[in-house]
Scaffold this motif. Structure first.
Motif, PDB file in Angstrom:
ATOM      1  N   TYR A  46       0.846  -1.190   0.000  1.00 32.99           N
ATOM      2  CA  TYR A  46       0.000   0.000   0.000  1.00 32.99           C
ATOM      3  C   TYR A  46       0.880   1.237   0.000  1.00 32.99           C
ATOM      4  N   THR A  47       0.301   2.349  -0.442  1.00 28.01           N
ATOM      5  CA  THR A  47       0.948   3.656  -0.296  1.00 28.01           C
ATOM      6  C   THR A  47      -0.051   4.629   0.314  1.00 28.01           C
ATOM      7  N   ILE A  48       0.479   5.618   1.019  1.00 26.26           N
ATOM      8  CA  ILE A  48      -0.346   6.640   1.653  1.00 26.26           C
ATOM      9  C   ILE A  48       0.430   7.949   1.633  1.00 26.26           C
ATOM     10  N   ALA A  49      -0.270   9.050   1.523  1.00 30.07           N
ATOM     11  CA  ALA A  49       0.384  10.352   1.560  1.00 30.07           C
ATOM     12  C   ALA A  49       1.009  10.575   2.937  1.00 30.07           C
ATOM     13  N   THR A  50       2.164  11.212   2.986  1.00 32.86           N
ATOM     14  CA  THR A  50       2.848  11.458   4.253  1.00 32.86           C
ATOM     15  C   THR A  50       1.986  12.272   5.214  1.00 32.86           C
ATOM     16  N   VAL A  51       1.123  13.108   4.682  1.00 32.13           N
ATOM     17  CA  VAL A  51       0.256  13.920   5.536  1.00 32.13           C
ATOM     18  C   VAL A  51      -0.975  13.143   5.982  1.00 32.13           C
ATOM     19  N   GLY A  52      -1.166  11.926   5.430  1.00 33.52           N
ATOM     20  CA  GLY A  52      -2.315  11.103   5.792  1.00 33.52           C
ATOM     21  C   GLY A  52      -3.321  11.023   4.673  1.00 33.52           C
ATOM     22  N   GLY A  53      -4.344  10.229   4.869  1.00 35.46           N
ATOM     23  CA  GLY A  53      -5.377  10.068   3.849  1.00 35.46           C
ATOM     24  C   GLY A  53      -5.725   8.610   3.656  1.00 35.46           C
ATOM     25  N   GLU A  54      -6.406   8.333   2.550  1.00 31.81           N
ATOM     26  CA  GLU A  54      -6.815   6.965   2.262  1.00 31.81           C
ATOM     27  C   GLU A  54      -5.701   6.222   1.544  1.00 31.81           C
ATOM     28  N   PRO A  55      -5.308   5.026   2.043  1.00 29.17           N
ATOM     29  CA  PRO A  55      -4.238   4.271   1.395  1.00 29.17           C
ATOM     30  C   PRO A  55      -4.678   3.726   0.037  1.00 29.17           C
TER      31      PRO A  55
END
Length: 590
Positions: free
Chosen positions: A107-116
């Motif tokens: 999976y990947t996710i934005a460093t600031v957070g959010g939906e993977p």
């Protein structure tokens, strides 16, 4: 032996151990004034670093914290488990292994957070290793093309999705590219997650370098132990090695071919190091440390983390299915069990289940009831290492610590029939005699291949028999005299002998041995197949003891020749007398 001989009664008493009150596990942080020190949390796992930000795993979720330390921010919060976070080269995204959908995928996710975003969809386990140098793809390890599950390969998958592509390396795991991207340093073997310390066997890891242009591989470390977690920075490949006794970060200069040690932690191993542009972050003792690559100086990062700690909250647990080890009271009215870190006694028919220890955060196991019925001995890690403890079997009074200053993991233990001693084995393949009053330990023997796990006491407690591993991997039977401290070998190392035990009178020594040599041949390759080799054997312990099964032989009865001649003469005389009688009868008739 009491436990084995009364196994049927144990099965009956097990049914009573179905639901007891047990508390949660220990708090992850150090405790200050009875409360967790949330300003300096521990058990922070698998960190990665980019610029002034660190990402790490804690309690199955991902968190970020400034490299200077401070308040951590939760990045994920699912009921699943997220591990192996890695910053993208630009620091805008984080790749990780997650199981949001019930399977371990990339999976990947934005460093600031959010939906993977999910990138892989294979039913096997996909483990994130790092990003590819350009940041357009994620490199991960998978056994999707492995026939054994051990020879896993590296794959890449675009961060925009699509089908993964296998890399050229036949087997690889932990890895790091050279600055120009033309070479890669890697481990062929993946064993870094196993809890094998100071391992020097066939799965020991080394660092290799593969040249993509030359299609050539070079081995750059040759320590017989563990060399893993390669991290390529400029002309230097940093890695961890345990050649000084603990896993420390070392450096290999690709130009001079020289190695030197960088970190020098005294108590704990360096675990899960990961590199950023100018620094390496790693775990040591549950804390995070940052190594500055310019100065090669390391500093501790204090992390303030406030979580609801769902997994550590106290709760009522059914522990009947978590029993590990047990024994019967001498009269079999109660049984004692170790379950989920506590020691319980269970009645055979009437009464309540009793929790003898009830110690949250402390693990007790392997209980053994003394032959006189007064005490229960067990292993406890209350002091940080497993030691032998004893307490009253009725649960009254305080527990008493018998052994101290343990240097290795202790395993099984057993009372002597006279209540004077306990025998205990450890992971260093030692067998110890422990005085039940003073706790003084005396080394009985040490195996050279495998722990000593099988033993038995003589009826009076004066002798101990045990099976010890020899250099060829087979076990031999030994007997030890408690009073003299002398050991005698009963069997040789030609066969594998195990499970020794004395009979109830001390006349015989019984054991199992692989002495039935009757192989069959395979139908295709004519390879011998050795099966059904084990049998039960007995040894007499004194010269005046009769053989338990004296040899018997059916023999044909032999008749003496003179007796046969005498019988023949008697028959002839009888026939003659019978004839004379008949003649006389005829004369009388006339």
């Amino acid at each position: 032996m009491r436990f084995l001989n009364r196994s049927l009664q144990v099965l009956c008493t097990l049914t009573a151990l179905v639901a007891v009150l047990s508390t949660g596990v220990a708090l992850a942080a150090d405790v200050v004034d009875g409360q967790p020190n949330t300003d300096d949390m521990r058990l922070l796992r698998s960190p990665d670093i980019h610029g002034d930000t660190i990402v790490f795993g804690y309690a199955g979720d991902l968190w970020t914290v400034p490299t200077a330390g401070g308040e951590a921010r939760r990045l994920t919060g699912s009921v699943g488990y997220q591990i192996n976070p890695k910053f993208s080269p630009d620091g805008q995204s984080i790749a990780f292994t997650g199981n949001y959908d019930g399977n371990n995928d990339v999976y990947t996710i934005a460093t600031v957070g959010g939906e993977p975003a999910r990138l892989t969809w294979h039913p096997g386990f996909d483990r994130v290793i790092d990003w590819q140098p350009g940041g357009e793809a994620v490199r991960f390890q998978s056994g999707r093309e492995s026939r054994t599950g051990r020879d896993q390969q590296l794959f890449t998958v675009s961060n925009d999705g699509g089908l993964p592509e296998r890399m050229i390396l036949p087997t690889a795991g932990l890895s790091s590219y050279s600055p120009d991207g033309n070479k890669i340093a890697f481990n062929r073997i993946s064993r870094e997650r196993r809890t094998w310390k100071r391992y020097k066997g066939g799965m020991a890891q080394n660092i290799w370098v593969y040249d993509f242009k030359a299609n050539d591989t070079e081995k750059v470390t040759d320590w017989i132990g563990s060399d893993n977690f390669p991290m390529w920075q400029g002309e230097t490949i940093y890695y961890t090695s345990d050649q000084t006794g603990r896993l420390q970060i070392w450096a290999y200069n690709t130009t001079t071919k020289a190695h030197h040690q960088v970190t020098k932690h005294d108590e704990y191993d360096v675990k899960s190091p990961s590199q950023g542009p100018d620094a390496i972050v790693y775990e040591n003792g549950g804390w995070l440390y940052v190594l500055d690559l310019k100065t090669e100086k390391t500093r501790k990062v204090s992390v303030s983390l406030r979580s609801d700690n769902v997994l550590t909250r106290s709760k009522v647990e059914k522990v009947g299915g978590r029993v590990r080890g047990g024994d019967l009271a001498p009269d079999a009215n109660r049984a004692v069990f170790g379950a989920r870190g506590d020691i319980f006694t269970v009645p055979a028919e009437k009464g309540n289940v009793r929790n003898l220890t009830a110690t949250p955060g402390i693990r007790e196991l392997t209980p053994d009831w003394s032959p006189n019925g007064k005490h229960v001995a067990y292993l406890s890690d209350e002091t940080g290492e497993f030691e032998v403890w004893v307490r009253n079997a009725d649960g009254k009074g305080e527990a008493r610590q018998l052994t101290k200053n343990s240097k290795t993991y202790k395993m099984g233990l057993d009372w002597s029939p006279n209540n004077k001693h306990l025998v205990v084995s450890d992971a260093a393949m030692n067998l110890w005699l422990v005085d039940a009053e003073s706790g003084k330990m005396k080394k009985i023997d040490q195996s050279v291949s495998g722990e000593i796990r099988e033993w038995g006491w003589s009826p009076n407690g004066g002798w101990l028999t045990y099976a010890k591993g020899e250099e060829n991997g087979f076990r031999s039977i030994y007997v030890y005299n408690v009073e003299s401290g002398k050991t005698h070998q009963v069997t040789d190392d030609f066969t594998d002998d195990s499970a020794p035990t004395f009979d109830d009178k001390g006349d015989y020594l019984f054991f199992a041995s692989s002495q039935h040599f009757s192989p069959t041949l395979g139908g295709y390759d004519l390879k011998p197949i050795w099966s059904n080799m084990d049998g039960l054997y007995a040894v007499t312990l004194r010269a005046d003891v009769d053989h338990p099964f004296p040899p018997e032989s059916d023999e044909a009865a032999v008749t003496d020749d003179e007796d046969e001649d005498a019988d023949k003469d008697d028959d002839e005389d009888k026939d003659k007398e019978d004839g004379d009688d008949e003649d006389k009868d005829d004369e009388d008739k006339d």
